[in-house]
Design a protein around this motif. Structure first.
Motif, PDB file in Angstrom:
ATOM      1  N   TRP A 139      46.504  29.860  35.350  1.00 59.96           N
ATOM      2  CA  TRP A 139      45.688  30.191  34.920  1.00 59.96           C
ATOM      3  C   TRP A 139      46.755  31.688  35.433  1.00 59.96           C
ATOM      4  O   TRP A 139      47.308  31.623  36.801  1.00 59.96           O
ATOM      5  N   THR A 158      37.222  35.958  46.689  1.00 60.88           N
ATOM      6  CA  THR A 158      38.907  36.162  46.409  1.00 60.88           C
ATOM      7  C   THR A 158      39.481  36.198  44.969  1.00 60.88           C
ATOM      8  O   THR A 158      40.474  36.423  45.219  1.00 60.88           O
ATOM      9  N   ASN A 159      38.529  36.254  44.279  1.00 68.12           N
ATOM     10  CA  ASN A 159      39.075  36.961  42.880  1.00 68.12           C
ATOM     11  C   ASN A 159      39.306  38.395  42.226  1.00 68.12           C
ATOM     12  O   ASN A 159      38.363  38.375  42.322  1.00 68.12           O
ATOM     13  N   ILE A 163      42.813  29.562  39.688  1.00 69.47           N
ATOM     14  CA  ILE A 163      42.441  29.771  39.259  1.00 69.47           C
ATOM     15  C   ILE A 163      41.447  31.142  40.530  1.00 69.47           C
ATOM     16  O   ILE A 163      40.852  29.725  41.390  1.00 69.47           O
ATOM     17  N   ASP A 164      41.552  31.675  40.801  1.00 72.91           N
ATOM     18  CA  ASP A 164      42.245  32.096  42.483  1.00 72.91           C
ATOM     19  C   ASP A 164      40.278  32.166  43.039  1.00 72.91           C
ATOM     20  O   ASP A 164      39.263  32.435  41.822  1.00 72.91           O
ATOM     21  N   GLY A 165      39.540  31.367  43.887  1.00 72.26           N
ATOM     22  CA  GLY A 165      37.717  31.342  44.246  1.00 72.26           C
ATOM     23  C   GLY A 165      37.066  30.217  43.925  1.00 72.26           C
ATOM     24  O   GLY A 165      36.306  29.323  43.767  1.00 72.26           O
ATOM     25  N   TYR A 192      38.019  38.704  38.807  1.00 71.23           N
ATOM     26  CA  TYR A 192      36.542  38.306  38.376  1.00 71.23           C
ATOM     27  C   TYR A 192      35.832  39.675  39.585  1.00 71.23           C
ATOM     28  O   TYR A 192      34.439  40.219  38.929  1.00 71.23           O
ATOM     29  N   PRO A 244      46.433  35.799  36.222  1.00 68.30           N
ATOM     30  CA  PRO A 244      45.957  37.316  36.224  1.00 68.30           C
ATOM     31  C   PRO A 244      45.857  38.042  35.246  1.00 68.30           C
ATOM     32  O   PRO A 244      45.051  38.688  34.669  1.00 68.30           O
ATOM     33  N   CYS A 255      34.353  33.290  43.620  1.00 66.17           N
ATOM     34  CA  CYS A 255      35.577  33.703  42.781  1.00 66.17           C
ATOM     35  C   CYS A 255      34.708  34.828  43.367  1.00 66.17           C
ATOM     36  O   CYS A 255      36.350  36.034  43.172  1.00 66.17           O
TER      37      CYS A 255
END
Length: 274
Positions: free
Chosen positions: A257, A211-212, A140-142, A215, A259, A208
């Motif tokens: 995860w 960097t995500n 999960i990015d972030g 989100y 995206p 998050c």
């Protein structure tokens, strides 16, 4: 940090002006430790004595303190500004000796707290590695290993929950309408779950959102749409709930995860495939 700031504002405000964000500057903290005499077995806080050392010796002392704190080199601009502030007479001079002693004690407590925090975070990530979850949760990015470990420390084994929504309700982040007779109020989070889990999820939001992209786009949509626009705090709460739901899916189904799934969901993907 607030204690040190309050004390210095009374007796030596020029020290706080040496850096734009002094407590986030490793150089400023190291230089203050040198000035206060922290860890040197000497009576600290004598600004005249520190000034008589000269800039070169002061710089060497600060470099050594910065290295001891795990950094590579100091910021010379901040170092020189703090050295120049040694001659500033603004503040209540009569109270400097006593206040500097309190500042030295507070810096010592701060160092101990940060050392304990680093030890606890190291142990948390070690447990996450032992469980074989580090790769999954950090997909999960972030979301950092420490952030994921903090959430899982509050939830326990996610397999004990019947659904991802149950995890959100356990955190007290699930929205609920206020109804009484014919009156229907605005939906608000229940706040009836575990406070520690809410805090852990809330802290994960900040990393998050930086960097995500999924989100961040969700946050922009919630705060920018024309109908039922949310406040920044409400949108951050919605993102915190999304993090908990998707962390549940990642851990329970043992899948990294995605995206695309996080954006559109699995049902819409199944329809598109059909």
């Amino acid at each position: 940090m607030q204690t040190v700031r309050d004390l210095l504002e009374c007796v030596w405000p020029a020290a706080l002006e040496a850096a734009k964000q002094p407590f986030k500057s490793a150089t400023w903290v190291a230089a203050m430790a040198v000035v206060m005499g922290h860890g040197r077995g000497q009576d600290g806080g004598d600004l005249d004595r520190t000034r008589r050392l000269g800039l070169a010796r002061f710089e060497r002392a600060v470099r050594a303190e910065v290295t001891r704190r795990g950094r590579v080199r100091p910021c010379l601009r901040i170092l020189r500004r703090l050295f120049a502030a040694l001659t500033d007479a603004a503040g209540v001079l009569a109270h400097r000796t006593a206040v500097f002693e309190r500042v030295e004690w507070t810096l010592s407590d701060w160092d101990q707290a940060r050392a304990k925090l680093a030890d606890v975070e190291s142990r948390m990530t070690a447990v996450l590695n032992e469980l074989g979850l580090t790769r999954l949760v950090t997909s999960i990015d972030g979301l950092s290993p420490v952030g994921a470990a903090a959430i899982l420390a509050q939830t326990g084994d996610l397999h004990r929950f019947t659904s991802a929504r149950a995890v959100v309700k356990h955190a007290g982040l699930a929205p609920r309408e206020r109804k009484s007779g014919t009156f229907t109020g605005r939906a608000r989070v229940t706040g009836a779950g575990r406070p520690g889990l809410r805090v852990a999820a809330w802290r994960a939001v900040w990393g998050c959102l930086q960097t995500n992209r999924v989100y961040a786009a969700r946050y922009r949509h919630l705060t920018g749409r024309e109908h039922n626009r949310l406040t920044p705090t409400q949108a951050q709460t919605a993102v915190a709930g999304a993090i908990l739901r998707q962390l549940y899916a990642v851990v329970v189904h043992q899948q990294a995860w995605d995206p695309v799934i996080a954006t559109h969901g699995t049902r819409r993907l199944d329809v598109a495939a059909a």
